[in-house]
Scaffold this motif. Structure first.
Motif, mmCIF file in Angstrom:
data_model
loop_
_atom_site.group_PDB
_atom_site.id
_atom_site.type_symbol
_atom_site.label_atom_id
_atom_site.label_comp_id
_atom_site.label_asym_id
_atom_site.label_seq_id
_atom_site.Cartn_x
_atom_site.Cartn_y
_atom_site.Cartn_z
ATOM 1 N N GLU A 182 73.855 -38.901 -0.777
ATOM 2 C CA GLU A 182 73.219 -39.570 0.366
ATOM 3 C C GLU A 182 72.012 -38.782 0.891
ATOM 4 O O GLU A 182 71.109 -39.352 1.518
ATOM 5 N N ALA A 183 71.996 -37.460 0.641
ATOM 6 C CA ALA A 183 70.858 -36.654 1.107
ATOM 7 C C ALA A 183 69.555 -37.047 0.416
ATOM 8 O O ALA A 183 68.469 -36.692 0.886
ATOM 9 N N ALA A 184 69.662 -37.809 -0.678
ATOM 10 C CA ALA A 184 68.430 -38.314 -1.319
ATOM 11 C C ALA A 184 67.647 -39.217 -0.362
ATOM 12 O O ALA A 184 66.436 -39.376 -0.511
ATOM 13 N N ARG A 185 68.352 -39.789 0.660
ATOM 14 C CA ARG A 185 67.646 -40.596 1.675
ATOM 15 C C ARG A 185 66.625 -39.756 2.424
ATOM 16 O O ARG A 185 65.641 -40.291 2.939
ATOM 17 N N ALA A 186 66.877 -38.452 2.537
ATOM 18 C CA ALA A 186 65.945 -37.553 3.220
ATOM 19 C C ALA A 186 64.991 -36.866 2.237
ATOM 20 O O ALA A 186 63.838 -36.605 2.565
ATOM 21 N N ILE A 187 65.490 -36.569 1.032
ATOM 22 C CA ILE A 187 64.658 -35.817 0.077
ATOM 23 C C ILE A 187 63.582 -36.704 -0.550
ATOM 24 O O ILE A 187 62.434 -36.280 -0.705
ATOM 25 N N GLU A 188 63.943 -37.940 -0.904
ATOM 26 C CA GLU A 188 62.941 -38.791 -1.567
ATOM 27 C C GLU A 188 61.700 -39.012 -0.694
ATOM 28 O O GLU A 188 60.570 -38.902 -1.187
ATOM 29 N N PRO A 189 61.854 -39.283 0.629
ATOM 30 C CA PRO A 189 60.648 -39.508 1.436
ATOM 31 C C PRO A 189 59.768 -38.267 1.616
ATOM 32 O O PRO A 189 58.633 -38.392 2.079
ATOM 33 N N LEU A 190 60.266 -37.083 1.249
ATOM 34 C CA LEU A 190 59.386 -35.903 1.279
ATOM 35 C C LEU A 190 58.190 -36.110 0.358
ATOM 36 O O LEU A 190 57.122 -35.528 0.558
ATOM 37 N N CYS A 191 58.369 -36.965 -0.635
ATOM 38 C CA CYS A 191 57.249 -37.330 -1.510
ATOM 39 C C CYS A 191 56.144 -38.005 -0.703
ATOM 40 O O CYS A 191 54.956 -37.729 -0.916
ATOM 41 N N ILE A 192 56.525 -38.859 0.235
ATOM 42 C CA ILE A 192 55.517 -39.546 1.067
ATOM 43 C C ILE A 192 54.741 -38.501 1.858
ATOM 44 O O ILE A 192 53.514 -38.512 1.909
ATOM 45 N N LEU A 193 55.495 -37.580 2.460
ATOM 46 C CA LEU A 193 54.877 -36.524 3.271
ATOM 47 C C LEU A 193 53.967 -35.649 2.409
ATOM 48 O O LEU A 193 52.822 -35.352 2.778
ATOM 49 N N TRP A 194 54.481 -35.258 1.242
ATOM 50 C CA TRP A 194 53.724 -34.359 0.363
ATOM 51 C C TRP A 194 52.398 -35.002 -0.068
ATOM 52 O O TRP A 194 51.375 -34.315 -0.181
ATOM 53 N N CYS A 195 52.400 -36.307 -0.280
ATOM 54 C CA CYS A 195 51.204 -36.990 -0.806
ATOM 55 C C CYS A 195 50.126 -37.251 0.253
ATOM 56 O O CYS A 195 48.961 -37.477 -0.097
ATOM 57 N N ILE A 196 50.479 -37.227 1.542
ATOM 58 C CA ILE A 196 49.497 -37.612 2.566
ATOM 59 C C ILE A 196 48.235 -36.722 2.521
ATOM 60 O O ILE A 196 47.116 -37.249 2.483
ATOM 61 N N PRO A 197 48.355 -35.382 2.496
ATOM 62 C CA PRO A 197 47.119 -34.576 2.420
ATOM 63 C C PRO A 197 46.310 -34.882 1.149
ATOM 64 O O PRO A 197 45.083 -34.767 1.150
ATOM 65 N N GLY A 198 47.011 -35.274 0.098
ATOM 66 C CA GLY A 198 46.315 -35.628 -1.135
ATOM 67 C C GLY A 198 45.455 -36.869 -0.961
ATOM 68 O O GLY A 198 44.262 -36.868 -1.267
ATOM 69 N N PHE A 199 46.089 -37.921 -0.453
ATOM 70 C CA PHE A 199 45.336 -39.169 -0.295
ATOM 71 C C PHE A 199 44.243 -39.037 0.773
ATOM 72 O O PHE A 199 43.168 -39.607 0.639
ATOM 73 N N LEU A 200 44.514 -38.275 1.852
ATOM 74 C CA LEU A 200 43.526 -38.169 2.939
ATOM 75 C C LEU A 200 42.410 -37.185 2.633
ATOM 76 O O LEU A 200 41.254 -37.417 2.980
ATOM 77 N N ARG A 201 42.754 -36.045 2.006
ATOM 78 C CA ARG A 201 41.762 -34.965 1.872
ATOM 79 C C ARG A 201 41.683 -34.393 0.461
ATOM 80 O O ARG A 201 41.116 -33.339 0.246
ATOM 81 N N ASN A 202 42.282 -35.077 -0.497
ATOM 82 C CA ASN A 202 42.314 -34.612 -1.891
ATOM 83 C C ASN A 202 42.935 -33.221 -2.031
ATOM 84 O O ASN A 202 42.523 -32.418 -2.862
#
Ligand SMILES: NC(=O)c1ccc[n+]([C@@H]2O[C@H](COP(=O)([O-])OP(=O)(O)OC[C@H]3O[C@@H](n4cnc5c(N)ncnc54)[C@H](OP(=O)(O)O)[C@@H]3O)[C@@H](O)[C@H]2O)c1
Length: 213
Positions: A182-202
């Motif tokens: 069930e902790a995958a509910r918290a770990i998988e969205p870390l991908c969203i967080l990790w990608c934000i600086p990429g999409f916003l600022r490369n």
């Protein structure tokens, strides 16, 4: 160890090369063997085959395919080839949609996760979430001034998590075990967080680290 890697994208190829570097035997699987021809020629100690051949080869299996296709890839791998094995799952449930202001859309909700769905469908396999929230270029022995970054893992089987933690240690990560599937509910969205600086600022070179008192 003998390890089967399912996937022909950057993640599968980086993990497979890292495993070879650390002395493991590796077979990488794809629906289209030709996609791995370059990888195979650059990694002569590794081998390639179908999803089923890679899964059968592995004492453990690493899953690195498009999130929307993860169940299909595992079906092609064959549940009997996964039974009783640790299946390290790097996949994210990313929708086929553009990010909104740098924020990816997931096809799962907050009280659900891709890995739970996979664990339910392929119940004889022992899934362990790992490597989903760092870019492929920094998965194997990344160098940071702040020391080893933290990899969040979860899964129902203690032995499978121990096996995956061993690989993480070889790959230069500190492991933080967050418990059951069930902790995958918290770990998988870390991908969203990790990608934000990429999409916003490369910016794509960061990794997460938990500071302990
Ligand atoms: N890219 C990154 O830096 C990164 C970092 C962390 C986590 N991840 C996650 O890791 C996973 C792999 O990412 P990636 O960028 O390496 O590759 P990807 O482009 O997301 O996935 C490619 C793989 O998906 C398989 N696939 C696609 N459609 C399929 C279908 N209908 N049935 C079966 N298999 C199918 C492909 O199979 P074939 O080989 O047969 O074409 C290929 O092996 C993703 O879930 C991603 O979210 C990515």
């Amino acid at each position: 160890m003998k390890i089967g890697v399912l996937g022909s994208g950057d993640v599968a190829k980086v993990l497979a090369s890292g495993l070879l570097k650390h002395g493991h035997q590796v077979k990488v699987g794809s629906r289209t063997a030709g996609k791995l021809a370059d990888w195979a020629s650059q990694n002569p100690r590794g081998s390639v085959g179908t999803f089923a051949e890679a899964a059968e080869f592995g004492e453990i299996v690493m899953l690195a395919v498009k999130g929307t296709a993860a169940a299909e890839a595992l079906s092609l791998a064959g549940e009997r080839n996964l039974a009783g094995k640790a299946v390290m799952d790097a996949c994210n449930p990313i929708e086929d949609a553009a990010p909104e202001n740098g924020v990816l859309r997931f096809f799962t909700g907050l009280n659900d996760s891709l890995m739970e769905r996979l664990q339910r469908q392929f119940s004889s396999a022992n899934f362990v979430k790992a490597f989903n929230s760092v870019g492929s270029a920094r998965m194997v022995n990344p160098q940071y001034a702040g020391g080893r970054p933290t990899m969040f893992i979860c899964g129902n089987d203690a032995g499978a998590k121990e096996t995956v933690s061993g690989v993480l240690d070889q790959f230069g990560w500190e492991t933080l075990d967050l418990g059951a599937v069930e902790a995958a509910r918290a770990i998988e969205p870390l991908c969203i967080l990790w990608c934000i600086p990429g999409f916003l600022r490369n910016e794509w070179t960061h990794a997460f680290k938990v500071l302990h008192a």
